[in-house]
Design a protein around this motif. Structure first.
Motif, short mmCIF file in Angstrom:
data_model
loop_
_atom_site.label_atom_id
_atom_site.label_comp_id
_atom_site.label_asym_id
_atom_site.label_seq_id
_atom_site.Cartn_x
_atom_site.Cartn_y
_atom_site.Cartn_z
N PRO A 127 0.80 -1.23 0.00
CA PRO A 127 0.00 0.00 0.00
C PRO A 127 0.83 1.29 0.00
CG PRO A 127 -1.00 -1.60 1.46
CD PRO A 127 0.35 -2.15 1.05
N SER A 128 2.10 1.21 0.38
CA SER A 128 2.95 2.40 0.39
C SER A 128 3.49 2.77 -0.99
CB SER A 128 4.13 2.22 1.36
OG SER A 128 5.03 1.24 0.88
N TRP A 129 3.40 1.85 -1.96
CA TRP A 129 3.93 2.15 -3.30
C TRP A 129 3.07 1.62 -4.44
CZ3 TRP A 129 5.56 -1.93 -6.51
CH2 TRP A 129 5.70 -3.18 -5.89
N HIS A 130 2.25 0.64 -4.20
CA HIS A 130 1.40 0.03 -5.23
C HIS A 130 0.00 0.61 -5.05
CE1 HIS A 130 -0.79 -2.91 -7.56
NE2 HIS A 130 0.31 -3.58 -7.84
N THR A 131 -0.33 1.62 -5.83
CA THR A 131 -1.55 2.41 -5.59
C THR A 131 -2.85 1.64 -5.78
OG1 THR A 131 -1.41 3.27 -7.85
CG2 THR A 131 -0.43 4.61 -6.09
N ALA A 132 -2.81 0.44 -6.35
CA ALA A 132 -4.04 -0.35 -6.50
C ALA A 132 -4.33 -1.19 -5.25
CB ALA A 132 -3.95 -1.25 -7.73
N VAL A 133 -3.35 -1.30 -4.35
CA VAL A 133 -3.50 -2.12 -3.15
C VAL A 133 -3.76 -1.21 -1.96
CG1 VAL A 133 -2.37 -3.77 -1.61
CG2 VAL A 133 -1.95 -3.89 -4.07
N PHE A 134 -4.85 -1.46 -1.22
CA PHE A 134 -5.10 -0.60 -0.08
C PHE A 134 -5.10 -1.32 1.26
CE2 PHE A 134 -9.40 -1.56 -1.54
CZ PHE A 134 -10.10 -1.82 -0.38
N GLU A 135 -5.09 -2.65 1.27
CA GLU A 135 -4.99 -3.37 2.55
C GLU A 135 -4.45 -4.76 2.32
OE1 GLU A 135 -8.00 -5.28 5.80
OE2 GLU A 135 -8.50 -3.26 5.11
N VAL A 136 -3.53 -5.18 3.19
CA VAL A 136 -2.94 -6.51 3.10
C VAL A 136 -2.81 -7.07 4.51
CG1 VAL A 136 -0.97 -7.90 2.35
CG2 VAL A 136 -1.60 -5.84 1.06
N ARG A 137 -3.20 -8.34 4.66
CA ARG A 137 -3.06 -9.03 5.94
C ARG A 137 -2.42 -10.39 5.69
NH1 ARG A 137 -7.72 -10.69 7.15
NH2 ARG A 137 -8.86 -9.79 5.43
N SER A 138 -1.76 -10.89 6.72
CA SER A 138 -1.21 -12.24 6.68
C SER A 138 -1.25 -12.80 8.09
CB SER A 138 0.24 -12.23 6.17
OG SER A 138 0.76 -13.55 6.17
N SER A 139 -1.39 -14.10 8.20
CA SER A 139 -1.46 -14.73 9.52
C SER A 139 -0.07 -15.00 10.10
CB SER A 139 -2.26 -16.03 9.45
OG SER A 139 -1.62 -16.92 8.56
N PHE A 181 3.98 2.09 -10.51
CA PHE A 181 4.23 1.44 -9.23
C PHE A 181 5.73 1.40 -8.93
CE2 PHE A 181 0.31 -1.37 -10.29
CZ PHE A 181 -0.55 -0.34 -9.95
N LEU A 182 6.53 1.01 -9.93
CA LEU A 182 7.97 0.93 -9.73
C LEU A 182 8.58 2.31 -9.48
CD1 LEU A 182 8.99 -1.85 -12.28
CD2 LEU A 182 8.98 -2.00 -9.78
N GLY A 183 8.05 3.32 -10.15
CA GLY A 183 8.51 4.69 -9.90
C GLY A 183 8.24 5.10 -8.47
N ASN A 184 7.06 4.74 -7.96
CA ASN A 184 6.71 5.02 -6.56
C ASN A 184 7.67 4.30 -5.62
OD1 ASN A 184 4.46 6.45 -7.44
ND2 ASN A 184 3.03 4.78 -7.06
N LEU A 185 7.95 3.03 -5.92
CA LEU A 185 8.85 2.24 -5.08
C LEU A 185 10.24 2.88 -5.04
CD1 LEU A 185 9.34 -0.39 -3.44
CD2 LEU A 185 10.01 -1.45 -5.61
#
Length: 144
Positions: free
Chosen positions: A27-39, A131-135
Motif C-alpha cells: 500500500p505504500s507504493w502500489h496504488t491499487a492495493v489498499f490493505e494486506v493481511r497475513s497470519s 508502481f515501480l517509480g513510486n517504489l
C-alpha cells in the motif's frame, strides 16, 4: 499475457528485496492495493497474503501466495482474485549503484475478457511503470 518492467533503485539488493517480498508494504507504493493481511510475520514459501485492491474489472479482494522464493533475489506470488489468477514475480539483482528490480506480471484473462488482452496489457504495463517509480522514490528517499 506477460508484462515485464525494470527500474534501478539506489539501495542495496537485500533492502529492496526485503521490502518488495512483504506484500504488506504494497500500500505504500502500489496504488491499487489498499490493505494486506497475513497470519504470519515471516515471509517464505507458502505464505498467504489476503489482499484488498481498488476495484478493477470487478475484483476487490483475493489472495497472493508465495510460490517461489529465493531469499534476497526472487519472489513469485500466485494470486487468486475473483476469476483471475495473476502470477507476479519480483527479481532484485545487484548493479553498480544499487539494485535492478524486475517486476513481471503474467495473467490469462478469462472467457470473453480475452478480447481485451491488448488493452489490458498496455494498461498493466503503464500501471507497473508507475508502481515501480513510486517504489524507487520511496526507498531512495527513506534510505530503505
Amino acid at each position: 499475457m506477460k508484462v515485464e518492467r525494470k527500474i534501478s533503485i539506489a539501495r542495496p539488493p537485500a533492502e529492496v528485496f526485503s521490502y518488495v517480498a512483504d506484500i504488506r508494504n504494497d500500500p505504500s507504493w502500489h496504488t491499487a492495493v489498499f490493505e494486506v493481511r497475513s497470519s504470519t510475520d515471516v515471509v517464505g514459501m507458502g505464505t498467504v497474503f489476503n489482499v484488498k485492491v481498488k476495484p478493477s474489472m470487478g475484483v476487490s479482494e483475493g489472495t497472493m501466495t508465495v510460490a517461489r522464493f529465493e531469499p534476497g533475489r526472487l519472489i513469485e506470488f500466485h494470486g487468486l482474485m475473483g476469476k483471475m489468477a495473476p502470477t507476479v514475480t519480483n527479481i532484485c539483482e545487484p548493479e553498480s549503484d544499487g539494485t535492478l528490480v524486475t517486476r513481471r506480471v503474467e495473467l490469462e484473462l478469462p472467457g470473453i475478457m480475452r478480447v481485451m488482452a491488448p488493452l489490458a496489457k498496455s494498461k498493466i504495463a503503464k500501471a507497473n511503470d508507475g508502481f515501480l517509480g513510486n517504489l524507487k522514490r520511496l526507498l531512495e528517499r527513506s534510505g530503505g
